[in-house]
Scaffold this motif. Structure first.
Motif, PDB file in Angstrom:
ATOM      1  N   ASN A   1      -2.197   3.763   7.648  1.00 48.15           N
ATOM      2  CA  ASN A   1      -1.872   2.520   6.954  1.00 48.15           C
ATOM      3  C   ASN A   1      -0.686   2.805   6.048  1.00 48.15           C
ATOM      4  N   TYR A   2      -0.002   1.758   5.647  1.00 50.70           N
ATOM      5  CA  TYR A   2       1.212   1.939   4.865  1.00 50.70           C
ATOM      6  C   TYR A   2       1.054   1.480   3.416  1.00 50.70           C
ATOM      7  N   SER A   3      -0.187   1.289   2.996  1.00 55.66           N
ATOM      8  CA  SER A   3      -0.425   0.907   1.605  1.00 55.66           C
ATOM      9  C   SER A   3      -0.264   2.099   0.675  1.00 55.66           C
ATOM     10  N   GLU A   4      -0.345   3.322   1.241  1.00 55.51           N
ATOM     11  CA  GLU A   4      -0.055   4.536   0.496  1.00 55.51           C
ATOM     12  C   GLU A   4       0.792   5.435   1.388  1.00 55.51           C
TER      13      GLU A   4
ATOM     14  N   ASP B   1       6.294  14.675  -1.894  1.00 55.10           N
ATOM     15  CA  ASP B   1       5.271  15.409  -2.634  1.00 55.10           C
ATOM     16  C   ASP B   1       3.932  15.343  -1.911  1.00 55.10           C
ATOM     17  N   LYS B   2       2.884  15.833  -2.536  1.00 58.22           N
ATOM     18  CA  LYS B   2       1.568  15.924  -1.876  1.00 58.22           C
ATOM     19  C   LYS B   2       0.956  14.555  -1.571  1.00 58.22           C
ATOM     20  N   THR B   3       1.440  13.525  -2.221  1.00 57.43           N
ATOM     21  CA  THR B   3       0.942  12.176  -1.927  1.00 57.43           C
ATOM     22  C   THR B   3       1.837  11.457  -0.943  1.00 57.43           C
ATOM     23  N   GLY B   4       2.926  12.117  -0.527  1.00 60.20           N
ATOM     24  CA  GLY B   4       3.887  11.482   0.366  1.00 60.20           C
ATOM     25  C   GLY B   4       4.988  10.753  -0.350  1.00 60.20           C
TER      26      GLY B   4
ATOM     27  N   ILE C   1      10.571   4.639   7.349  1.00 58.56           N
ATOM     28  CA  ILE C   1      11.737   3.757   7.338  1.00 58.56           C
ATOM     29  C   ILE C   1      11.569   2.672   8.403  1.00 58.56           C
ATOM     30  N   ILE C   2      10.974   3.054   9.538  1.00 59.15           N
ATOM     31  CA  ILE C   2      10.523   2.058  10.511  1.00 59.15           C
ATOM     32  C   ILE C   2       9.027   2.277  10.695  1.00 59.15           C
ATOM     33  N   LYS C   3       8.271   1.254  10.471  1.00 56.24           N
ATOM     34  CA  LYS C   3       6.820   1.368  10.489  1.00 56.24           C
ATOM     35  C   LYS C   3       6.232   0.837  11.787  1.00 56.24           C
ATOM     36  N   ALA C   4       5.111   1.420  12.154  1.00 59.60           N
ATOM     37  CA  ALA C   4       4.425   0.992  13.368  1.00 59.60           C
ATOM     38  C   ALA C   4       3.685  -0.316  13.143  1.00 59.60           C
ATOM     39  N   GLU C   5       3.478  -1.014  14.223  1.00 62.98           N
ATOM     40  CA  GLU C   5       2.593  -2.177  14.213  1.00 62.98           C
ATOM     41  C   GLU C   5       1.214  -1.682  14.633  1.00 62.98           C
TER      42      GLU C   5
END
Length: 395
Positions: free
Chosen positions: A171-174, A388-391, A276-280
């Protein structure tokens, strides 16, 4: 430094008669994960031993119950084991205590497999590990990868439990997905963070589930990195390990529609992991949609997150089409490159190098595939920008 962070080392064959066998990485287990972990460690250039509690592989039996991908892997593994010569004269199920255990290691190869021998004890030995085979025979290793029941290890460490590394749903929320070192392909849109493999307060130890074939290479690469650089697993370099796995065609981002045989696979993997480009994501599967046109809104903020100068460029260029001309202008502004030089170079590479099916056209709106390749080639966000460790992006 070469493309891979490891190099292969070769030394003369020898027969070990000493009481202690020494290796860089020791993998213990008899399941899929132990085989894939040990093979990746070996390929990454460090001396590796696999200790199993079963007889040598029977490829015919494996092919009857495994997928084509797994069967192909085991065939290659078995071939390597055979080429390494017999590294162990397998004792009987109940070895005669009067006869010494004889272990023969062919050190011209970095992978040695000890089949059908149980271990009696695991313990710390300095910063590494010692595993007892018999009363007077043992293996010492810098790094231990355990893909087996942890009971003896728990007793030695005086702890009550160990949890194997688990994957997370993409997921891209984090931003944690940017720390991925392997995707668990059989479970859809999931990723495995490097940091879930590192056990707090337990250096140079990796514990993975015995049946997770896809997790093994990640553990093997981390173990090999620590052994090669003679460092702690907690000091693992995320980018180096990700790059090592990509070099061996291990998927980091679980895109259903871009396979390793795709000519742009590497660029799409690298740009995909930056976000930079996210998956669906549909029905727990991730789709990169490589032939879909890229849009201004989807790439504006991610590129601004990675590059300070991109903030100025996007502020000056509001809601423009992401065609080839505008993309070149943005790349050259952010990366301090010559517009004309990039145009000339891209025109030469467009079909020949990148294998794009479209024509080189400055006014053409780029597909996500084309945009990913250009960004990877000229801005290199994966290679040049750390997280970093959280991305989170470190600029």
């Amino acid at each position: 430094m070469k493309r891979l962070f490891f190099v292969f080392a070769f030394i003369i064959p020898m027969v070990i008669h000493a009481q202690t066998l020494k290796t860089d990485v020791l993998v213990i287990g008899s399941g899929d994960a132990s085989y894939s972990a040990s093979f990746q460690s070996f390929k990454s250039g460090v001396k590796t031993m696999l200790l199993t509690q079963k007889e040598q592989l029977d490829v015919k039996k494996i092919s009857e119950r495994k997928s084509k991908e797994a069967t192909a892997f085991y065939q290659l593994f078995f071939k390597r084991e055979t080429e390494n010569a017999k590294n162990l004269e397998t004792p009987k199920p109940k070895p005669d205590k009067k006869k010494p255990l004889k272990v023969t290691v062919d050190s011209t190869q970095l992978l040695n497999v000890i089949n059908g021998i149980s271990y009696t004890e695991i313990k710390r030995s300095g910063s590494g590990w010692e595993v007892k085979l018999t009363k007077d025979k043992s293996i010492k290793a810098k790094i231990l990868v355990l893909a087996d029941k942890p009971d003896q290890l728990l007793a030695a460490l005086k702890i009550t439990g160990l949890n194997p590394a688990t994957s997370n749903q993409l997921n891209y929320s984090e931003n944690l997905y940017r720390t991925t070192v392997a995707s668990v392909l059989s479970k859809g849109a999931n990723f495995l963070s490097l940091y879930s493999l590192l056990i707090p307060n337990q250096e140079n130890l990796l514990y993975i589930s015995a049946d997770q074939f896809e997790t093994g290479p990640a553990a093997g690469a981390i173990a090999a990195y620590a052994a090669f650089f003679d460092t702690k697993t907690s000091l693992s370099n995320l980018k180096r390990i990700q790059g090592e796995l990509l070099a061996y065609k291990h998927t980091l981002m679980p895109f259903e529609d871009v396979k390793a045989i795709d000519s742009n696979w590497l660029a799409i993997q690298k740009v995909g992991i930056t976000g930079i480009i996210k998956a669906e994501i549909k029905q727990n599967k991730a789709y990169f949609n490589p032939e879909k046109d890229v849009t201004y809104d989807e790439i504006k903020q991610p590129i601004k997150d990675y590059y300070y100068k991109a903030q100025i460029w996007f502020d000056d260029h509001q809601h423009i089409p992401i065609n080839l001309e505008n993309t070149i202008a943005m790349v050259c502004y952010v990366g301090n490159k010559s517009v004309e030089a990039i145009k000339t170079e891209l025109q030469k590479k467009w079909n020949k190098n990148y294998k794009f099916t479209s024509k080189y056209d400055l006014k053409k709106v780029l597909t996500r595939r084309e945009f990913a390749v250009i960004i990877n080639e000229y801005l290199k966000p994966f290679d040049d920008v750390n997280v970093d460790k959280t991305g989170g992006v470190i600029r």
